[in-house]
Design a protein around this motif. Sequence first.
Motif, PDB file in Angstrom:
ATOM      1  N   LEU A  95       0.530  -1.358   0.035  1.00  0.00           N
ATOM      2  CA  LEU A  95      -0.022  -0.217   0.362  1.00  0.00           C
ATOM      3  C   LEU A  95       1.284   1.199  -0.236  1.00  0.00           C
ATOM      4  N   VAL A  96       0.566   2.038  -0.996  1.00  0.00           N
ATOM      5  CA  VAL A  96       1.804   3.299  -1.395  1.00  0.00           C
ATOM      6  C   VAL A  96       1.033   4.512  -0.938  1.00  0.00           C
ATOM      7  N   SER A 104      -3.611  10.969  -0.593  1.00  0.00           N
ATOM      8  CA  SER A 104      -3.494   9.393  -0.971  1.00  0.00           C
ATOM      9  C   SER A 104      -3.066   8.668   0.095  1.00  0.00           C
ATOM     10  N   PHE A 105      -3.006   9.141   1.420  1.00  0.00           N
ATOM     11  CA  PHE A 105      -2.637   8.985   2.287  1.00  0.00           C
ATOM     12  C   PHE A 105      -4.114   7.595   3.475  1.00  0.00           C
ATOM     13  N   ASN A 106      -5.309   9.017   2.690  1.00  0.00           N
ATOM     14  CA  ASN A 106      -6.414   8.358   3.037  1.00  0.00           C
ATOM     15  C   ASN A 106      -7.498   6.943   2.349  1.00  0.00           C
ATOM     16  N   LYS A 112      -7.460  -0.562   2.700  1.00  0.00           N
ATOM     17  CA  LYS A 112      -7.087  -1.444   3.630  1.00  0.00           C
ATOM     18  C   LYS A 112      -8.745  -1.677   4.033  1.00  0.00           C
ATOM     19  N   GLN A 113      -9.614  -1.060   4.167  1.00  0.00           N
ATOM     20  CA  GLN A 113     -11.000  -1.399   5.245  1.00  0.00           C
ATOM     21  C   GLN A 113     -12.004  -1.875   3.799  1.00  0.00           C
ATOM     22  N   ALA A 114     -11.608  -2.211   2.054  1.00  0.00           N
ATOM     23  CA  ALA A 114     -11.727  -3.247   1.599  1.00  0.00           C
ATOM     24  C   ALA A 114     -10.493  -5.342   1.316  1.00  0.00           C
ATOM     25  N   LEU A 144      -0.641   4.399  11.922  1.00  0.00           N
ATOM     26  CA  LEU A 144      -1.478   3.631  10.782  1.00  0.00           C
ATOM     27  C   LEU A 144      -0.426   1.999  11.126  1.00  0.00           C
ATOM     28  N   ALA A 145       0.638   2.103  10.946  1.00  0.00           N
ATOM     29  CA  ALA A 145       1.167   0.924  10.461  1.00  0.00           C
ATOM     30  C   ALA A 145       0.990  -0.127  12.244  1.00  0.00           C
ATOM     31  N   LYS A 146       1.299   0.586  12.633  1.00  0.00           N
ATOM     32  CA  LYS A 146       0.919  -0.131  13.954  1.00  0.00           C
ATOM     33  C   LYS A 146      -0.614  -0.856  14.438  1.00  0.00           C
ATOM     34  N   ASP A 147      -1.943   0.758  13.593  1.00  0.00           N
ATOM     35  CA  ASP A 147      -2.978  -0.489  13.778  1.00  0.00           C
ATOM     36  C   ASP A 147      -3.039  -2.085  12.935  1.00  0.00           C
ATOM     37  N   TYR A 148      -2.744  -0.843  11.540  1.00  0.00           N
ATOM     38  CA  TYR A 148      -2.950  -2.352  10.702  1.00  0.00           C
ATOM     39  C   TYR A 148      -1.415  -3.847  11.283  1.00  0.00           C
ATOM     40  N   GLU A 149      -0.649  -3.579  11.460  1.00  0.00           N
ATOM     41  CA  GLU A 149       0.265  -4.914  12.694  1.00  0.00           C
ATOM     42  C   GLU A 149       0.679  -4.766  11.406  1.00  0.00           C
ATOM     43  N   CYS A 150       1.575  -3.852  10.608  1.00  0.00           N
ATOM     44  CA  CYS A 150       2.322  -4.663   9.801  1.00  0.00           C
ATOM     45  C   CYS A 150       3.414  -3.643   9.408  1.00  0.00           C
TER      46      CYS A 150
END
Length: 213
Positions: A95-96, A104-106, A112-114, A144-150
């Motif tokens: 995800l870039v 682009s951040f939004n 990710k929601q999809a 955001l990465a912490k939220d996504y655990e990525c």
Amino acid sequence: MTSNAIRGIRRKKSTLSEVKVAVVGAPAVGKSALTVRFLTRRYIGEYDHQSETRYKHEILVDGEPVLFEILDTCSKADDDLPSADTLNWADGFLLVYAITDRCSFNFVRRVKQALCGDTPIALVGNKGDMVHLRQVSTEEGEILAKDYECWFGEVAASEQVTQVADAFLELCREVLNVRRKNKQSLLDRMLGNKNSGLRVYSRGKSDSALPKD
């Protein structure tokens, strides 16, 4: 070529892991620049990007051969999310977004929601060399990465090679890790089901009354 050499090639092919990666982001965030930088180590700044492009690239990851199939997606607008076919095709998603572009951040947040909750992803903030135009802070990317655990990293496709490669390699590792876990989980379930049908016999005091052979 000897028969031993042929068998060696066949063994190598049979152990080759294949990983399908979709590079996803809003228009003009540098998806193609990142992809080509990873594939060729070269930087090309301008692209006439009218349609998605698919590449294949074999590389060693932690000493093991991996065949990357990379889909460089082509968003036409900020609300142009990946198709269902793309979402189902990929093993993992890069995800870039551009640190210079809040929209682009939004966009990557909507992508990710999809996705399914356990889909491997890596989050990349591109255009890290343009800090004077920054609209998205490093801390926001980290949160955001912490939220996504990525995995997360800010890179500059125009200047960096190793850092760009790290993003693809870390995503590959995560895909292979999830694949191993799923395989082990399936194996555990199969063995568990088999074991549940077994009747365990334990020798007790009454065993002496059993007829002798």
